[in-house]
Motif scaffolding. Structure first.
Motif, PDB file in Angstrom:
ATOM      1  N   PHE A  49       0.842  -1.180   0.000  1.00 58.24           N
ATOM      2  CA  PHE A  49       0.000   0.000   0.000  1.00 58.24           C
ATOM      3  C   PHE A  49       0.883   1.237   0.000  1.00 58.24           C
ATOM      4  N   VAL A  50       0.579   2.179  -0.897  1.00 56.69           N
ATOM      5  CA  VAL A  50       1.323   3.429  -0.999  1.00 56.69           C
ATOM      6  C   VAL A  50       0.355   4.584  -0.751  1.00 56.69           C
ATOM      7  N   PRO A  51       0.855   5.737  -0.301  1.00 55.79           N
ATOM      8  CA  PRO A  51      -0.039   6.876  -0.088  1.00 55.79           C
ATOM      9  C   PRO A  51      -0.648   7.345  -1.403  1.00 55.79           C
ATOM     10  N   GLY A  52      -1.893   7.728  -1.324  1.00 61.86           N
ATOM     11  CA  GLY A  52      -2.599   8.165  -2.519  1.00 61.86           C
ATOM     12  C   GLY A  52      -3.658   9.188  -2.177  1.00 61.86           C
ATOM     13  N   GLU A  53      -4.442   9.521  -3.198  1.00 60.77           N
ATOM     14  CA  GLU A  53      -5.470  10.541  -3.054  1.00 60.77           C
ATOM     15  C   GLU A  53      -6.721  10.081  -3.789  1.00 60.77           C
ATOM     16  N   ARG A  54      -7.877  10.211  -3.165  1.00 63.39           N
ATOM     17  CA  ARG A  54      -9.156   9.870  -3.786  1.00 63.39           C
ATOM     18  C   ARG A  54      -9.965  11.143  -3.972  1.00 63.39           C
ATOM     19  N   LYS A  55     -10.395  11.361  -5.215  1.00 62.73           N
ATOM     20  CA  LYS A  55     -11.226  12.521  -5.534  1.00 62.73           C
ATOM     21  C   LYS A  55     -12.633  12.038  -5.856  1.00 62.73           C
ATOM     22  N   THR A  56     -13.623  12.758  -5.331  1.00 64.49           N
ATOM     23  CA  THR A  56     -15.019  12.421  -5.564  1.00 64.49           C
ATOM     24  C   THR A  56     -15.630  13.508  -6.436  1.00 64.49           C
ATOM     25  N   TYR A  57     -16.203  13.089  -7.565  1.00 63.91           N
ATOM     26  CA  TYR A  57     -16.821  14.011  -8.501  1.00 63.91           C
ATOM     27  C   TYR A  57     -18.321  13.755  -8.567  1.00 63.91           C
ATOM     28  N   GLU A  58     -19.092  14.806  -8.797  1.00 64.89           N
ATOM     29  CA  GLU A  58     -20.525  14.670  -9.055  1.00 64.89           C
ATOM     30  C   GLU A  58     -20.764  15.060 -10.507  1.00 64.89           C
ATOM     31  N   LEU A  59     -21.236  14.090 -11.299  1.00 67.30           N
ATOM     32  CA  LEU A  59     -21.500  14.314 -12.715  1.00 67.30           C
ATOM     33  C   LEU A  59     -22.993  14.553 -12.907  1.00 67.30           C
ATOM     34  N   THR A  60     -23.327  15.567 -13.691  1.00 68.58           N
ATOM     35  CA  THR A  60     -24.728  15.879 -13.962  1.00 68.58           C
ATOM     36  C   THR A  60     -24.994  15.699 -15.454  1.00 68.58           C
ATOM     37  N   TYR A  61     -26.003  14.875 -15.766  1.00 70.73           N
ATOM     38  CA  TYR A  61     -26.398  14.618 -17.149  1.00 70.73           C
ATOM     39  C   TYR A  61     -27.781  15.200 -17.386  1.00 70.73           C
ATOM     40  N   GLN A  62     -28.035  15.610 -18.653  1.00 73.24           N
ATOM     41  CA  GLN A  62     -29.354  16.121 -19.032  1.00 73.24           C
ATOM     42  C   GLN A  62     -29.782  15.453 -20.329  1.00 73.24           C
ATOM     43  N   CYS A  63     -31.064  15.066 -20.384  1.00 76.78           N
ATOM     44  CA  CYS A  63     -31.611  14.419 -21.575  1.00 76.78           C
ATOM     45  C   CYS A  63     -31.792  15.463 -22.676  1.00 76.78           C
ATOM     46  N   ARG A  64     -31.392  15.107 -23.882  1.00 70.84           N
ATOM     47  CA  ARG A  64     -31.527  16.029 -25.018  1.00 70.84           C
ATOM     48  C   ARG A  64     -32.970  16.126 -25.511  1.00 70.84           C
ATOM     49  N   HIS A  70     -30.084  13.985 -14.343  1.00 70.87           N
ATOM     50  CA  HIS A  70     -29.705  12.833 -13.525  1.00 70.87           C
ATOM     51  C   HIS A  70     -28.279  13.070 -13.031  1.00 70.87           C
ATOM     52  N   SER A  71     -28.019  12.788 -11.761  1.00 68.89           N
ATOM     53  CA  SER A  71     -26.683  12.961 -11.186  1.00 68.89           C
ATOM     54  C   SER A  71     -26.065  11.602 -10.862  1.00 68.89           C
ATOM     55  N   LYS A  72     -24.738  11.561 -10.921  1.00 75.10           N
ATOM     56  CA  LYS A  72     -24.000  10.332 -10.683  1.00 75.10           C
ATOM     57  C   LYS A  72     -22.723  10.692  -9.929  1.00 75.10           C
ATOM     58  N   VAL A  73     -22.263   9.821  -9.022  1.00 75.84           N
ATOM     59  CA  VAL A  73     -21.047  10.060  -8.245  1.00 75.84           C
ATOM     60  C   VAL A  73     -19.934   9.190  -8.820  1.00 75.84           C
ATOM     61  N   LEU A  74     -18.743   9.784  -9.003  1.00 73.28           N
ATOM     62  CA  LEU A  74     -17.601   9.086  -9.577  1.00 73.28           C
ATOM     63  C   LEU A  74     -16.414   9.239  -8.624  1.00 73.28           C
ATOM     64  N   TYR A  75     -15.715   8.120  -8.346  1.00 76.87           N
ATOM     65  CA  TYR A  75     -14.541   8.122  -7.489  1.00 76.87           C
ATOM     66  C   TYR A  75     -13.305   7.824  -8.327  1.00 76.87           C
ATOM     67  N   LYS A  76     -12.238   8.599  -8.140  1.00 72.51           N
ATOM     68  CA  LYS A  76     -10.974   8.352  -8.821  1.00 72.51           C
ATOM     69  C   LYS A  76      -9.868   8.334  -7.776  1.00 72.51           C
ATOM     70  N   SER A  77      -9.070   7.255  -7.782  1.00 70.62           N
ATOM     71  CA  SER A  77      -7.961   7.123  -6.850  1.00 70.62           C
ATOM     72  C   SER A  77      -6.656   7.059  -7.637  1.00 70.62           C
ATOM     73  N   LYS A  78      -5.642   7.758  -7.153  1.00 66.80           N
ATOM     74  CA  LYS A  78      -4.337   7.673  -7.778  1.00 66.80           C
ATOM     75  C   LYS A  78      -3.266   7.851  -6.710  1.00 66.80           C
ATOM     76  N   LYS A  79      -2.084   7.287  -6.985  1.00 66.15           N
ATOM     77  CA  LYS A  79      -1.016   7.395  -6.010  1.00 66.15           C
ATOM     78  C   LYS A  79      -0.296   8.740  -6.176  1.00 66.15           C
ATOM     79  N   LYS A  80       0.265   9.199  -5.083  1.00 63.94           N
ATOM     80  CA  LYS A  80       0.922  10.496  -5.082  1.00 63.94           C
ATOM     81  C   LYS A  80       2.313  10.418  -5.640  1.00 63.94           C
TER      82      LYS A  80
END
Length: 80
Positions: A49-64, A70-80
């Motif tokens: 295990f190495v130190p890292g960082e997790r970012k949480t994004y909220e994505l918003t979609y709209q029907c054309r 509609h909203s969706k939560v996205l998690y991205k993890s990467k090492k420092k």
């Protein structure tokens, strides 16, 4: 993913209209190290295990077609 609208049920209808960073936190990220021998075969495999960082994004979609959002939560993890 077909991005199907949950109201009018049309496919390829959802369009990304916003991406917002909601949270950042320090985490430990699993890293796998492999050591091949001269033939190219994997000889040793180490997990750590190495130190890292997790970012949480909220994505918003709209029907054309119908305009529903509609909203969706996205998690991205990467090492420092």
């Amino acid at each position: 993913m077909l991005r199907k609208c949950i109201n009018c049920h049309r496919i390829f209808a959802m369009k990304l209209i916003g991406k917002k960073l909601t949270q950042t936190e320090d985490v430990k990220v699993l890293e796998v190290l492999t050591q091949p021998n001269l033939k190219g075969e994997i000889e040793a495999k180490v997990e750590r295990f190495v130190p890292g960082e997790r970012k949480t994004y909220e994505l918003t979609y709209q029907c054309r077609f119908c305009g529903a959002q509609h909203s969706k939560v996205l998690y991205k993890s990467k090492k420092k």
